[in-house]
Design an enzyme around this catalytic site. Structure first.
Site, mmCIF file in Angstrom:
data_model
loop_
_atom_site.group_PDB
_atom_site.id
_atom_site.type_symbol
_atom_site.label_atom_id
_atom_site.label_comp_id
_atom_site.label_asym_id
_atom_site.label_seq_id
_atom_site.Cartn_x
_atom_site.Cartn_y
_atom_site.Cartn_z
ATOM 1 N N SER A 144 0.880 -1.178 0.000
ATOM 2 C CA SER A 144 0.000 0.000 0.000
ATOM 3 C C SER A 144 0.909 1.217 0.000
ATOM 4 O O SER A 144 2.072 1.123 0.421
ATOM 5 C CB SER A 144 -0.839 -0.014 1.285
ATOM 6 O OG SER A 144 -1.456 1.242 1.490
ATOM 7 N N TYR A 157 -1.348 -0.852 10.404
ATOM 8 C CA TYR A 157 -1.476 -1.025 8.947
ATOM 9 C C TYR A 157 -0.174 -0.598 8.260
ATOM 10 O O TYR A 157 0.355 -1.321 7.408
ATOM 11 C CB TYR A 157 -2.672 -0.214 8.441
ATOM 12 C CG TYR A 157 -3.033 -0.498 6.999
ATOM 13 C CD1 TYR A 157 -3.650 -1.698 6.637
ATOM 14 C CD2 TYR A 157 -2.766 0.424 5.995
ATOM 15 C CE1 TYR A 157 -3.986 -1.962 5.312
ATOM 16 C CE2 TYR A 157 -3.107 0.170 4.669
ATOM 17 C CZ TYR A 157 -3.707 -1.027 4.334
ATOM 18 O OH TYR A 157 -4.038 -1.299 3.023
HETATM 19 N N1 LIG Z 1 -8.735 -0.379 -0.828
HETATM 20 C C1 LIG Z 1 -7.674 0.401 -0.724
HETATM 21 O O1 LIG Z 1 -7.795 1.637 -0.722
HETATM 22 C C2 LIG Z 1 -6.297 -0.216 -0.629
HETATM 23 C C3 LIG Z 1 -5.199 0.653 -0.741
HETATM 24 C C4 LIG Z 1 -3.917 0.124 -0.671
HETATM 25 C C5 LIG Z 1 -3.745 -1.234 -0.479
HETATM 26 N N2 LIG Z 1 -4.826 -2.047 -0.370
HETATM 27 C C6 LIG Z 1 -4.572 -3.470 -0.164
HETATM 28 O O2 LIG Z 1 -5.175 -4.211 -1.197
HETATM 29 C C7 LIG Z 1 -5.484 -5.531 -0.704
HETATM 30 C C8 LIG Z 1 -6.911 -5.879 -1.069
HETATM 31 O O3 LIG Z 1 -7.763 -5.010 -0.353
HETATM 32 P P1 LIG Z 1 -9.217 -4.588 -0.877
HETATM 33 O O4 LIG Z 1 -9.250 -3.121 -0.849
HETATM 34 O O5 LIG Z 1 -9.532 -5.332 -2.101
HETATM 35 O O6 LIG Z 1 -10.080 -5.086 0.369
HETATM 36 P P2 LIG Z 1 -11.398 -5.981 0.455
HETATM 37 O O7 LIG Z 1 -11.866 -5.825 1.848
HETATM 38 O O8 LIG Z 1 -12.321 -5.674 -0.679
HETATM 39 O O9 LIG Z 1 -10.843 -7.474 0.226
HETATM 40 C C9 LIG Z 1 -10.022 -8.112 1.152
HETATM 41 C C10 LIG Z 1 -10.336 -9.593 1.127
HETATM 42 O O10 LIG Z 1 -9.422 -10.239 2.033
HETATM 43 C C11 LIG Z 1 -10.160 -11.225 2.743
HETATM 44 N N3 LIG Z 1 -9.517 -11.525 4.023
HETATM 45 C C12 LIG Z 1 -9.502 -10.764 5.133
HETATM 46 N N4 LIG Z 1 -8.853 -11.407 6.120
HETATM 47 C C13 LIG Z 1 -8.440 -12.587 5.600
HETATM 48 C C14 LIG Z 1 -7.729 -13.682 6.126
HETATM 49 N N5 LIG Z 1 -7.311 -13.704 7.406
HETATM 50 N N6 LIG Z 1 -7.465 -14.739 5.316
HETATM 51 C C15 LIG Z 1 -7.892 -14.738 4.031
HETATM 52 N N7 LIG Z 1 -8.602 -13.735 3.483
HETATM 53 C C16 LIG Z 1 -8.862 -12.664 4.271
HETATM 54 C C17 LIG Z 1 -11.545 -10.611 2.929
HETATM 55 O O11 LIG Z 1 -12.520 -11.613 3.226
HETATM 56 C C18 LIG Z 1 -11.755 -9.933 1.591
HETATM 57 O O12 LIG Z 1 -12.387 -10.789 0.671
HETATM 58 C C19 LIG Z 1 -5.221 -5.495 0.802
HETATM 59 O O13 LIG Z 1 -3.990 -6.101 1.078
HETATM 60 C C20 LIG Z 1 -5.164 -4.013 1.113
HETATM 61 O O14 LIG Z 1 -4.381 -3.736 2.243
HETATM 62 C C21 LIG Z 1 -6.098 -1.568 -0.445
#
Ligand SMILES: NC(=O)c1ccc[n+]([C@@H]2O[C@H](COP(=O)([O-])OP(=O)(O)OC[C@H]3O[C@@H](n4cnc5c(N)ncnc54)[C@H](O)[C@@H]3O)[C@@H](O)[C@H]2O)c1
Length: 254
Positions: A144, A157
């Site tokens: 991130s 985080y």
């Molecule tokens: N959304 C943002 O703004 C953003 C920004 C930077 C980085 N990210 C990163 O992108 C990645 C995806 O995030 P997203 O935004 O798609 O979130 P999201 O919440 O849409 O998806 C995350 C998924 O991870 C699953 N999950 C959570 N805990 C888990 C576990 N212990 N074991 C297996 N699966 C698990 C959830 O059930 C969910 O389906 C993450 O690593 C997040 O940190 C997101």
């Protein structure tokens, strides 16, 4: 919608964690559209199944808690058995929540670090065993912008994502002579349920507007836009990349 590169991942056997939602779902769909067979892993088994069913015959679904070594080993081994091998792993599973650091409960800190950082290591570790046996591999971790800069109320985080960045470099260096590359994609703001989790946990005295002050004029990306970058980094076109941290954050970490 970004353009799919037809056939770019033909024959590739992939696991994607967090495949039940957001970026993980978009990545599973994208890799399958480009020819890969994909195992969709998520702690939310129903959501992983939904992703796999949407993709069709090229996908399977497996319940997996990435923070639990036994669950990861079982899911990755089952995925590899279903797919007939494993040569690509993308670690999208992640969680987050805002808190004043001086008040954050230990359990909350541990869970965020356990899923985001330890979970990335455990999935990479389980995948590496299959990749070493098969003689090739690509691992794409997901950090991130918060892994590259400080943000208030986000110590767990930021620390976990900073850990993912340097975990990526360490693994890249270790397996550089084994035909396995390890790279990291670092998104900025994406419209997903995780972003909602941050917006819904604003600590007292802070405002979502202040927290978003570091957003760029480009605002949020879509998960598809980030999945397109992951698909490239995971492909043979990126053969010469390893240990790279690829930001896709609208200029947030300029
Ligand atoms: N959304 C943002 O703004 C953003 C920004 C930077 C980085 N990210 C990163 O992108 C990645 C995806 O995030 P997203 O935004 O798609 O979130 P999201 O919440 O849409 O998806 C995350 C998924 O991870 C699953 N999950 C959570 N805990 C888990 C576990 N212990 N074991 C297996 N699966 C698990 C959830 O059930 C969910 O389906 C993450 O690593 C997040 O940190 C997101």
């Amino acid at each position: 919608m970004t353009l799919v590169v037809q056939g770019r991942h033909d024959g590739r056997l992939a696991v994607v964690t967090g495949a039940g939602s957001g970026l993980g779902r978009a990545t599973a769909q994208r890799l399958a559209a480009e020819g890969a067979r994909v195992a969709c892993l998520d702690i939310a088994e129903g959501a992983a199944k939904e992703t796999a069913e949407g993709i069709g015959d090229a996908a399977t679904a497996h319940a997996c808690d990435v923070s639990d070594p036994a669950s990861v080993a079982a899911a990755v081994d089952a995925a590899s058995a279903d797919l007939g091998g494993l040569d690509l792993a993308v670690t999208c599973a992640g969680i987050g929540k805002l808190a004043h650091s001086h008040e954050q409960p230990f359990e909350e800190w541990s869970r965020i670090v356990g899923v985001n950082l330890t979970g990335t290591f455990l999935v990479a570790q389980a995948a590496l065993r299959h990749m070493l046996a098969g003689g090739r591999g690509r691992i794409v971790t997901v950090a991130s912008n918060a892994g590259l800069m400080g943000q208030p109320f986000s110590a767990a985080y930021c620390a976990s994502k900073g850990g993912v960045v340097n975990l990526t470099r360490a693994l890249a260096d270790e397996y550089i002579k084994r035909n396995i590359t390890v790279n990291c994609v670092a998104p900025g703001g994406m419209e997903t349920p995780l972003q909602g989790a941050f917006a819904n946990s604003i600590p007292e005295g802070a405002s979502w507007k202040d927290l978003r002050k570091s957003m760029t004029p480009m605002g949020n990306s879509t998960p598809d836009e980030v999945a397109a970058v992951i698909a490239f980094v995971a492909s043979d076109e990126a053969r010469y990349m390893t240990g790279s941290i690829v930001s896709i954050d609208g200029g947030l970490t300029l």
